[in-house]
Design an enzyme around this catalytic site. Structure first.
Site, PDB file in Angstrom:
ATOM      1  NE  ARG A  41      51.303  39.918  43.614  1.00 11.96           N
ATOM      2  CZ  ARG A  41      50.863  41.133  42.775  1.00 11.96           C
ATOM      3  NH1 ARG A  41      51.656  42.084  42.854  1.00 11.96           N
ATOM      4  NH2 ARG A  41      49.883  41.104  42.127  1.00 11.96           N
TER       5      ARG A  41
ATOM      6  CD  GLN B 270      41.215  46.101  36.013  1.00 15.44           C
ATOM      7  OE1 GLN B 270      41.253  47.119  36.761  1.00 15.44           O
ATOM      8  NE2 GLN B 270      40.075  45.583  36.046  1.00 15.44           N
TER       9      GLN B 270
ATOM     10  CB  ILE C  84      50.184  40.619  36.847  1.00 16.24           C
ATOM     11  CG1 ILE C  84      50.253  40.237  38.177  1.00 16.24           C
ATOM     12  CG2 ILE C  84      50.010  42.119  36.491  1.00 16.24           C
ATOM     13  CD1 ILE C  84      50.973  41.076  39.043  1.00 16.24           C
TER      14      ILE C  84
ATOM     15  CG  HIS D 161      47.017  46.697  35.123  1.00 16.46           C
ATOM     16  ND1 HIS D 161      46.227  46.648  36.202  1.00 16.46           N
ATOM     17  CD2 HIS D 161      47.032  47.861  34.530  1.00 16.46           C
ATOM     18  CE1 HIS D 161      45.381  47.652  36.077  1.00 16.46           C
ATOM     19  NE2 HIS D 161      45.719  48.410  34.976  1.00 16.46           N
TER      20      HIS D 161
ATOM     21  CB  CYS E 168      72.618  47.237  29.731  1.00 16.24           C
ATOM     22  SG  CYS E 168      71.244  47.207  30.935  1.00 16.24           S
TER      23      CYS E 168
ATOM     24  CG  ASN F  15      32.326  42.229  42.547  1.00 24.05           C
ATOM     25  OD1 ASN F  15      32.406  41.985  43.969  1.00 24.05           O
ATOM     26  ND2 ASN F  15      33.266  42.882  42.047  1.00 24.05           N
TER      27      ASN F  15
HETATM   28  N1  APR Z   1      34.266  36.236  42.029  1.00 26.01           N
HETATM   29  C1  APR Z   1      34.144  37.647  41.322  1.00 26.01           C
HETATM   30  N2  APR Z   1      34.398  38.615  42.106  1.00 26.01           N
HETATM   31  C2  APR Z   1      35.017  38.636  43.306  1.00 26.01           C
HETATM   32  C3  APR Z   1      35.405  37.479  43.702  1.00 26.01           C
HETATM   33  C4  APR Z   1      35.051  36.151  43.043  1.00 26.01           C
HETATM   34  N3  APR Z   1      35.025  34.878  43.577  1.00 26.01           N
HETATM   35  N4  APR Z   1      36.103  37.539  45.003  1.00 26.01           N
HETATM   36  C5  APR Z   1      36.191  38.922  44.972  1.00 26.01           C
HETATM   37  N5  APR Z   1      35.726  39.365  43.967  1.00 26.01           N
HETATM   38  C6  APR Z   1      35.744  40.929  43.562  1.00 26.01           C
HETATM   39  C7  APR Z   1      35.668  41.932  44.967  1.00 26.01           C
HETATM   40  O1  APR Z   1      34.596  42.285  45.760  1.00 26.01           O
HETATM   41  C8  APR Z   1      36.561  43.157  44.452  1.00 26.01           C
HETATM   42  O2  APR Z   1      35.180  43.845  43.819  1.00 26.01           O
HETATM   43  O3  APR Z   1      36.607  41.411  42.962  1.00 26.01           O
HETATM   44  C9  APR Z   1      37.259  42.583  43.111  1.00 26.01           C
HETATM   45  C10 APR Z   1      38.611  42.870  43.278  1.00 26.01           C
HETATM   46  O4  APR Z   1      38.903  44.041  43.495  1.00 26.01           O
HETATM   47  P1  APR Z   1      40.503  44.577  43.503  1.00 26.01           P
HETATM   48  O5  APR Z   1      40.920  43.691  44.571  1.00 26.01           O
HETATM   49  O6  APR Z   1      40.400  46.057  43.628  1.00 26.01           O
HETATM   50  O7  APR Z   1      41.226  44.070  42.200  1.00 26.01           O
HETATM   51  P2  APR Z   1      41.210  44.968  40.502  1.00 26.01           P
HETATM   52  O8  APR Z   1      39.756  45.483  40.634  1.00 26.01           O
HETATM   53  O9  APR Z   1      41.754  43.960  39.862  1.00 26.01           O
HETATM   54  O10 APR Z   1      42.330  45.899  40.923  1.00 26.01           O
HETATM   55  C11 APR Z   1      42.658  46.954  40.144  1.00 26.01           C
HETATM   56  O11 APR Z   1      44.758  47.587  40.863  1.00 26.01           O
HETATM   57  O12 APR Z   1      46.189  47.084  42.743  1.00 26.01           O
HETATM   58  C12 APR Z   1      45.975  47.573  41.301  1.00 26.01           C
HETATM   59  O13 APR Z   1      47.173  46.494  39.509  1.00 26.01           O
HETATM   60  C13 APR Z   1      46.385  46.287  40.465  1.00 26.01           C
HETATM   61  O14 APR Z   1      45.038  45.202  38.552  1.00 26.01           O
HETATM   62  C14 APR Z   1      45.072  45.783  39.810  1.00 26.01           C
HETATM   63  C15 APR Z   1      44.292  46.756  39.912  1.00 26.01           C
END
Ligand code: APR
Length: 254
Positions: A71, A102, A104, A120, A159, A222
């Site tokens: 990653r 959120q 990394i 995170h 360590c 979104n």
């Molecule tokens: N522009 C805006 N939003 C987008 C795009 C885009 N181009 N592509 C996808 N998305 C939206 C998706 O519809 C979804 O709602 O981004 C969101 C991503 O959601 P997740 O994959 O759940 O990511 P996130 O909300 O950041 O997850 C939170 O979960 O796995 C853990 O620690 C990890 O920080 C992460 C946390």
């Protein structure tokens, strides 16, 4: 027909303090997969319980370390996109902008955002699993070829414990100072731009509620509707790389 973009633009124009709260979706257009998108999400092909917990690291440190190297490599090969850059323009417009993520990855910083609050953790800050001391980034020179490669983590120079990625795993607490700063900003902003997050992972996902409870507008960006239809909530459907520049153009002609 309510012109949501016009309403969002008005709220942004009148805002003195803006919080940008971002999730994996803001980096999707930079080629970094999100977590929960049905087909393309990382969790569609990997089990987070095998890769994102301290228990998983104890059981198979080389699998977990290999996963993060892969990653990190993806992030190092990626570039900030139009959404990351738009946030920098917003901050240059003279308004107070607090970026809480959120994610990394370091794409907000590489775009030029200052003082980004990482809830995170970060792929760029490895630390020792045993003594928790931060490790120098150059202690992680390993590169890997393919997804799923297994790589033994380097050792701590203090360590001799195994190094682990400086990210927050499931079941771990968020970094205290980062969380405090995020809650403070959410409670004192005029507008929160909640960009590219599914809003399912707590406690981060409670920040938009905190902002609403404090009287701020929350503008979601979104491709799917994640809005809870509270009075001061607005939903802009689309990709962040398109919607955010369009919103800034409309609101601030920047
Ligand atoms: N522009 C805006 N939003 C987008 C795009 C885009 N181009 N592509 C996808 N998305 C939206 C998706 O519809 C979804 O709602 O981004 C969101 C991503 O959601 P997740 O994959 O759940 O990511 P996130 O909300 O950041 O997850 C939170 O979960 O796995 C853990 O620690 C990890 O920080 C992460 C946390």
């Amino acid at each position: 027909m309510i012109d949501v973009l016009a309403n969002a633009a008005t709220a942004l124009q009148q805002a003195r303090h803006i919080v940008v709260f971002s999730g994996a979706g803001i980096s999707a257009e930079s080629g970094i997969p999100t977590f929960r998108d049905q087909l393309t999400g990382l969790w569609a092909r990997h089990d987070p319980q095998l890769l994102e917990t301290a228990k998983a690291f104890r059981k198979n440190p080389a699998l977990v370390w290999g996963w993060y190297l892969w990653r990190r490599q993806q992030v190092l090969q990626a570039q900030p996109n139009a959404a990351h850059r738009a946030i920098v323009r917003l901050a240059d417009s003279g308004r107070q902008v607090t970026v809480i993520t959120q994610n990394i990855d370091d794409l907000h910083e590489r775009a030029g955002s200052q003082g980004v609050v990482h809830l995170h953790g970060s792929l760029m800050t490895p630390k020792c699993f045993a003594c928790h001391r931060a490790a120098a980034l150059n202690s992680v020179e390993q590169s890997i070829s393919e997804e799923g490669a297994v790589v033994e983590p380097p050792r701590c120079s203090h360590c001799n414990g195994r190094l682990r990625p400086g990210v927050v795993w499931f079941g771990e607490d968020l970094p205290t100072e980062a969380w405090k700063a995020a809650v403070q900003a959410a409670r004192h902003c005029d507008v929160m731009l909640s960009i590219g997050t599914s809003g399912v992972v707590m406690p981060a996902a409670s920040l938009p509620d905190l902002a609403l409870a404090a009287g701020a507008f929350v503008i979601h960006i979104n491709p799917i509707d994640v809005c809870m239809d509270e009075p001061k909530e607005m939903m802009l459907i689309g990709d962040a790389g398109h919607v955010l520049p369009a919103l800034l153009e409309r609101a601030l002609a920047i």
